[in-house]
Write an enzyme that holds these catalytic residues in place. Structure first.
Site, mmCIF file in Angstrom:
data_model
loop_
_atom_site.group_PDB
_atom_site.id
_atom_site.type_symbol
_atom_site.label_atom_id
_atom_site.label_comp_id
_atom_site.label_asym_id
_atom_site.label_seq_id
_atom_site.Cartn_x
_atom_site.Cartn_y
_atom_site.Cartn_z
ATOM 1 N N SER A 1 10.404 78.672 19.361
ATOM 2 C CA SER A 1 10.494 80.114 19.574
ATOM 3 C C SER A 1 11.954 80.540 19.590
ATOM 4 O O SER A 1 12.789 79.917 20.259
ATOM 5 C CB SER A 1 9.838 80.526 20.894
ATOM 6 O OG SER A 1 10.001 81.909 21.127
ATOM 7 N N LEU B 1 10.026 70.158 14.925
ATOM 8 C CA LEU B 1 9.116 69.820 16.024
ATOM 9 C C LEU B 1 8.138 68.721 15.641
ATOM 10 O O LEU B 1 7.737 67.925 16.490
ATOM 11 C CB LEU B 1 8.364 71.070 16.488
ATOM 12 C CG LEU B 1 9.203 71.998 17.370
ATOM 13 C CD1 LEU B 1 9.971 73.006 16.539
ATOM 14 C CD2 LEU B 1 8.347 72.707 18.391
ATOM 15 N N HIS C 1 -0.756 86.477 23.022
ATOM 16 C CA HIS C 1 -0.962 87.532 22.032
ATOM 17 C C HIS C 1 -2.354 87.508 21.413
ATOM 18 O O HIS C 1 -2.592 88.173 20.405
ATOM 19 C CB HIS C 1 0.110 87.425 20.939
ATOM 20 C CG HIS C 1 1.494 87.611 21.470
ATOM 21 N ND1 HIS C 1 2.623 87.124 20.833
ATOM 22 C CD2 HIS C 1 1.943 88.221 22.591
ATOM 23 C CE1 HIS C 1 3.702 87.430 21.539
ATOM 24 N NE2 HIS C 1 3.313 88.097 22.606
#
Length: 277
Positions: free
Chosen positions: A217, A260, A117
């Protein structure tokens, strides 16, 4: 811990390609779009059609983005970014594909990152195609809007912020210094298509992988989920590390629900052969 141990074994085998999303950057102070519940935190971000077709909306975006960039530019890589870069250094990670536009993978030392992106650090002219840096635009916007400020109530992962918009009508937008055309952050807005060459590079990495490792995600939009679908179709192992639900779980061979910044450093320690007490 059993799933973490299993994932460490997969990563230790090498041939891993990482697909990262906004959840990887939350511990750097950049919120994700949906959060653990999977529900959107905000309405749909700025679309390409609105940006190009509505001067008032474009002025509002630039004012909000001008303030929001301060938060994005001050963000630093977290332990998760550092772990990804370390796995690449250890030759366990063959590629990184990211949906993020914050540049934190590279800031942590990763290289060859496919930025699906784009990156907020770049600016493109929609008329002549001239590319320039965000720092120069920031200086121009500061000069055109002396004293502009507003209280920021929320920051979004695309660099936009939520503010009191009562004074935005006086904000001055600047144009391309080359042709006077319309400037836009060099990122993919909603309603735009990811450049085909980036998609091709990402698919090529996935095709050569032993494991596709999804990091932070929700895989809600097809932009990222298509790589999981391709990996599953081709018999490539899919592992997901994320806090909360994702739309990739039906296709995943292994799912780790956790932060994470904790899970990935643990994976690195295990790959490096360090005994954890």
């Amino acid at each position: 811990m059993r799933r973490v141990e299993e994932l460490a074994g997969w990563v230790g085998d090498g041939g891993v390609v990482a697909l990262s999303g906004a959840g990887l950057s939350t511990e750097s102070g950049i919120p994700d779009y949906r959060g653990p519940s999977g529900l959107a935190r905000r309405a749909t971000p700025m679309t390409f059609q609105t940006f190009t077709g509505d001067p008032a909306a474009r002025r509002r975006y630039w004012a909000r983005s001008h303030l929001g960039l301060r938060t994005i530019s001050e963000a630093r890589p977290n332990a998760g970014h550092g772990a990804v870069a370390r796995l690449q250094e250890l030759c366990r990670l063959d590629g990184i594909v990211t949906q993020n536009v914050d540049g934190l993978h590279q800031a942590a030392g990763a290289h060859g990152v496919v930025e699906l992106h784009g990156n907020l650090a770049g600016i493109v002219c929609l008329d002549c195609g001239e590319h320039s840096g965000r720092a120069a635009l920031t200086e121009r916007l500061d000069a055109a809007n002396p004293g502009f400020s507003a209280a920021v109530s929320a920051v979004n992962p695309d660099g936009d912020v939520e503010i009191d918009e009562s004074g935005l009508a006086d904000f001055t937008v600047v144009d391309c210094t080359v042709c006077g055309g319309m400037l836009k952050p060099d990122v993919v807005f909603f309603g735009e298509t990811v450049p085909p060459e980036r998609v091709s590079r990402a698919f090529a990495l996935v095709a050569g992988a032993r494991t596709l490792l999804v990091l932070g995600s929700s895989l809600t939009v097809m932009s990222g989920r298509r790589f999981v679908l391709r990996a599953a179709k081709d018999g490539i192992r899919v592992a997901i590390v994320n806090q909360g639900v994702t739309r990739g779980e039906p296709y995943a061979d292994l799912v780790v629900d956790g932060a994470l910044g904790q899970v990935l450093p643990e994976i690195v320690r295990r790959v490096e052969g360090v005994t954890v007490q």
